[in-house]
Structures are given as structure tokens and as C-alpha cells.
Design a protein around this motif. Structure first.
Motif, PDB file in Angstrom:
ATOM      1  N   SER A 103      75.708 -57.280 -45.761  1.00  0.00           N
ATOM      2  CA  SER A 103      74.416 -57.757 -45.052  1.00  0.00           C
ATOM      3  C   SER A 103      73.624 -55.704 -45.058  1.00  0.00           C
ATOM      4  O   SER A 103      74.428 -55.432 -45.021  1.00  0.00           O
ATOM      5  CB  SER A 103      74.283 -57.815 -43.601  1.00  0.00           C
ATOM      6  OG  SER A 103      72.289 -57.527 -43.389  1.00  0.00           O
ATOM      7  N   ASP A 130      75.418 -56.373 -37.017  1.00  0.00           N
ATOM      8  CA  ASP A 130      75.065 -57.444 -38.117  1.00  0.00           C
ATOM      9  C   ASP A 130      73.521 -57.573 -37.021  1.00  0.00           C
ATOM     10  O   ASP A 130      72.728 -58.490 -36.461  1.00  0.00           O
ATOM     11  CB  ASP A 130      75.362 -58.541 -38.817  1.00  0.00           C
ATOM     12  CG  ASP A 130      74.708 -58.785 -40.042  1.00  0.00           C
ATOM     13  OD1 ASP A 130      73.362 -58.231 -40.282  1.00  0.00           O
ATOM     14  OD2 ASP A 130      75.755 -59.519 -40.416  1.00  0.00           O
ATOM     15  N   SER A 132      70.555 -59.072 -38.830  1.00  0.00           N
ATOM     16  CA  SER A 132      70.453 -60.408 -39.393  1.00  0.00           C
ATOM     17  C   SER A 132      70.262 -61.229 -38.031  1.00  0.00           C
ATOM     18  O   SER A 132      69.703 -62.454 -38.121  1.00  0.00           O
ATOM     19  CB  SER A 132      70.332 -60.731 -41.239  1.00  0.00           C
ATOM     20  OG  SER A 132      72.187 -60.338 -40.529  1.00  0.00           O
TER      21      SER A 132
END
Length: 461
Positions: A103, A130, A132
Motif C-alpha cells: 500500500s 498501514d 488504509s
């Protein structure tokens, strides 16, 4: 749009706007709070990891730190990858936990923990978060919250619209009632009152309207009494004037001097205008009786044909003078339930009006047709001319008291020919007192047809 509709629409729009702004504010606030909570959690995780790393460094137990990092990875899915560099001479070791995500929204956090006993002993930890994953979790939470808010929003709008409708009905009901009463006053039913007990602005409006209605009734009663008194007082001396004028005419007729002829001409004019004034006074008295509810008719079986024939003979010379064909098409033995004197008034007025507004070489027809309505038989009498006709504006006020259209001016009639505006008002009252109906069909340039109905009678008494 009516006031009630405007109130409901305005209230609903305001409620919708308020709920929309409030919903947006709640979602924005929740999002900000979630971000703050995540930052707090991240700091807590970092501080815990640092303490565990320091404890593991002091105890020379790297497995303790690895176990705790694995525990954090299980608790926080956003912690996708961790790298530990263990520097404890003569031992040096690098440990990687997890897999680095591809990502583009990866955040790296690095910590260097040194041993208090020996600065050369340290542990370097690198956390890869991460974001996201965090955003997805936040979006899912916001979506659930938005669904709840949407349900509350919809329920609030429906409930608000319902309450607005109830409020609008409560507020506009007295206004509608007041409008109905005002319409009755406008149609001539003076003195009507609206019962409404409240001390708000609407109550004050109703109170003022009731006072106005009562005052109008008092003024109307005063006007009717005044007109009735004046006409009664004028009737007797006017009758005496007409009688005396007739006597003087008889005496002057025997003389043949120029002065007597001139005086006779003056007397004829006086008598003509006096009779016209007498007719107007009689109409005023009839109108006053109608307004006071004292106007009566005595219907009985009567043959209408000789009544009409007599009126046609009366107006025949005037019709001939104006080159108008006046035809009576009512068959003999047309027996109807009627007050002969009152029905004579009706035909006299309708035929007189037709003569006024029919041009030279015109035609006036008086007809009668039978028809059945249920178990009863009726006559429909009509007076038809091919004059200039009337406009829609004139037709609307045709049977109102003291109301005249523009037709008289269009015909170029003099003041005496235009009348007083009471004739058709009295005609309508007479027909309705007989239980009949009167109507008119007319259009500019097409003439007019006045029709009225009377019940059929078998024979005269």
C-alpha cells in the motif's frame, strides 16, 4: 399556495436543513474523535512496546519482545510489519515480523531503546502501520453511524411534517371559518358571527370581524328602514299629484287656446315623469319587502296566455314605433301555478328590457315549453331577442339589486330608459317565490334569452 401549505413546506424545509447540518456535524465530529482515539491508541502501543523492549533488553530475553510484538499485530491489524534490531554484544540479531504491505499509505515509526546500564546495548524497533486499514475501519464505522442518522433523519422529517400539518390545521382552521363567514357577509347575510374563544391574535381578529358584521347589520337595517319610510311617505303625495294632473288635463282638454295646449303638454310631461317616479317607488317598496323577508306571492292555477297577450298589446305600439316584431307564441290554456299580478310584473319587465336593447327591424319572441322533472310537470317560459347581448361581466351581476351592466351605455339609452337596476332583482325574487328558477343565455352580438319556470296547473279554480 395556501397558508397551510406554505407553513408545512417552510417547516419541513427548515427541519430538513437543520437535520442535514446536524448530521454533517455529527459525522465530522465522530471522524475527528476517531482520529484522536487512534492517535492515543498508537501512543499507548508505542509506550507499551518501549517498556517491553527495555524490560527485554535488561533481561536479555528477545523472545519476550517478539511475543509482545506478535500480540500487538493480532490486536491491531493496521500494524502490518515490524523489524527488530537486537544489539547486545557479543549478540546481534535482526528479527522481521509480518509482511510489508504494498500500500502507498504506509507510515513508519522507529524507536531506539538503550539499556540504562550500558549505552552500547540497545534495541531498534521499526513499526510499519498501514493507514488504509485504519481508514477502512473508520469508513465502516462512519457508514454504520450514517445509516443510524439517516433513519433518525427520515423519522424526524416525517414526524416534523406531521406536526407541521397539525399545527397548520390548528392555525388555519379559524381563518377558513372566518373566510366562510366573510363570504356570507359579502353575499348579503349581514350580522353573522363566528364563535371563537381565544385570546391570541386570531381571537382578536375574530372579535373585530364580529363587531364589523354587527355594525354592518345595524347600518343596513337603518338604510332599509329609511328607504321604506321615505318611499311610503312619497307614495301618497305622488299619487295625489298624478290624480290632480289628470283632472287638470281633462279641464284643459276642453279649451283650444295656445296657452292651454302648451299647459297640456307640460302636464303630460309632469304626469309621465310622475308615473315613472311612482314605478320606481313601487320597485323600492318591493325591494325593501324582499330584503325584510316580507315579500309574498299567492300562487294559484292561472292561464298565462291572456296575461302575456295583454302585455304584448300594451307594448305593441312601442314595438311598432321602433320597427320591432313582437310575437306571442304561448298557446292558449297554459295553466300554471302563479300569482297573476306578480307574473305580470315578470313578463312586463322582461319584455320592456328586450324592447330597450333590441335594434330596429329586430324580433322578440315569447315562448312556452313543457317539461317533466320527476313526477312533476313544469312550464319553461322564455323571452328571446336578437339585440346586442351581454358580456360575461354583465351576466355575473345581472340579478343583483341596483346593478346594471354596460349594455345601456352601449345602446345609447337615456337616463330614464336605463332604469334603476331593480327590475331583474324583483323578477328573480318573484320567480323564486313561486318555487321556480330563472336564468339567462347571452353573448355580445347574439341577443339574449331569459327563461324561468313555473309548475303546471291542471285548470283554473
Amino acid at each position: 399556495m395556501k397558508i397551510g401549505g406554505k407553513f408545512i413546506l417552510t417547516t419541513t424545509l427548515l427541519l430538513t436543513g437543520t437535520m442535514t447540518i446536524l448530521s454533517y456535524g455529527i459525522l465530522a465530529s465522530v471522524s475527528a474523535i476517531q482520529k484522536q482515539d487512534l492517535e492515543k491508541q498508537a501512543r499507548v502501543v508505542e509506550n507499551s512496546a518501549q517498556r517491553v523492549a527495555l524490560d527485554a533488553l535488561l533481561q536479555k530475553d528477545e523472545l519476550q519482545l517478539v511475543s509482545y510484538i506478535n500480540f500487538l499485530k493480532a490486536q491491531y491489524p493496521a500494524l502490518c510489519y515490524a523489524k527488530i534490531a537486537w544489539n547486545y554484544p557479543p549478540m546481534s540479531q535482526k528479527i522481521e515480523l509480518g509482511k510489508l504491505s504494498k500500500s502507498s499509505d504506509i507510515e513508519e515509526r522507529r524507536f531506539d531503546i538503550q539499556s540504562p546500564a550500558n549505552p552500547n546495548h540497545n534495541v531498534i524497533m521499526q513499526f510499519y502501520v498501514d493507514r488504509s486499514v485504519l481508514k477502512k475501519a473508520m469508513a465502516k464505522s462512519k457508514e454504520k453511524l450514517a445509516q443510524v442518522i439517516l433513519r433518525i433523519w427520515g423519522f424526524s422529517i416525517i414526524l416534523g411534517a406531521l406536526l407541521a400539518w397539525i399545527s397548520a390545521w390548528v392555525l388555519t382552521f379559524p381563518l377558513k371559518s372566518l373566510a366562510q363567514v366573510a363570504s356570507q357577509v359579502g353575499s348579503g347575510h349581514l350580522g353573522v358571527q363566528l364563535e371563537w374563544n381565544s385570546r391570541d391574535e386570531i381571537g382578536a381578529l375574530v372579535y373585530s370581524f364580529n363587531q364589523m358584521s354587527e355594525k354592518l347589520k345595524e347600518l343596513d337595517t337603518m338604510k332599509k328602514n329609511f328607504v321604506s319610510s321615505v318611499t311610503h311617505e312619497l307614495r301618497s303625495p305622488l299619487g295625489a299629484m298624478i290624480s290632480l294632473a289628470a283632472l287638470v288635463k281633462d279641464k284643459l282638454s276642453a279649451e283650444e287656446t295656445p296657452a292651454s295646449k302648451q299647459s297640456l303638454d307640460y302636464l303630460e310631461r309632469i304626469e309621465k315623469n310622475a308615473k315613472r317616479l311612482e314605478q320606481f317607488i313601487n320597485q323600492l317598496l318591493d325591494a325593501a319587502k324582499i330584503e325584510q323577508g316580507k315579500f309574498t306571492c299567492s300562487p294559484r292555477p292561472a292561464d298565462i296566455s291572456p296575461i302575456v297577450a295583454d302585455i304584448v298589446n300594451l307594448f305593441g305600439p312601442k314595438a311598432k314605433e321602433n320597427k320591432i316584431q313582437l310575437s306571442n307564441e304561448i298557446p292558449e290554456n297554459s295553466f300554471a301555478m302563479a300569482d297573476p299580478d306578480r307574473i305580470r310584473q315578470v313578463f312586463s319587465n322582461l319584455i320592456s328590457n328586450a324592447l330597450k336593447f333590441t335594434p330596429s327591424n329586430g324580433e322578440i319572441k315569447i315562448k312556452a315549453e313543457k317539461f317533466r322533472e320527476g313526477d312533476e310537470r313544469f312550464f319553461e317560459f322564455s323571452v328571446q331577442d336578437n339585440g346586442k347581448g351581454m358580456s360575461e361581466e354583465d351576466l355575473k351581476k345581472l340579478f343583483q339589486a341596483f346593478s346594471q351592466g354596460n349594455n345601456g351605455n352601449a345602446q345609447g339609452l337615456s337616463g330614464s330608459e336605463r332604469g334603476t337596476g331593480l327590475g331583474l332583482y324583483i323578477v328573480k325574487s318573484i320567480v323564486e317565490a313561486h318555487g321556480g328558477k330563472i336564468s339567462v343565455r347571452s353573448s355580445p352580438g347574439q341577443g339574449s334569452v331569459f327563461t324561468f319556470t313555473l309548475k303546471e296547473a291542471k285548470s283554473a279554480i
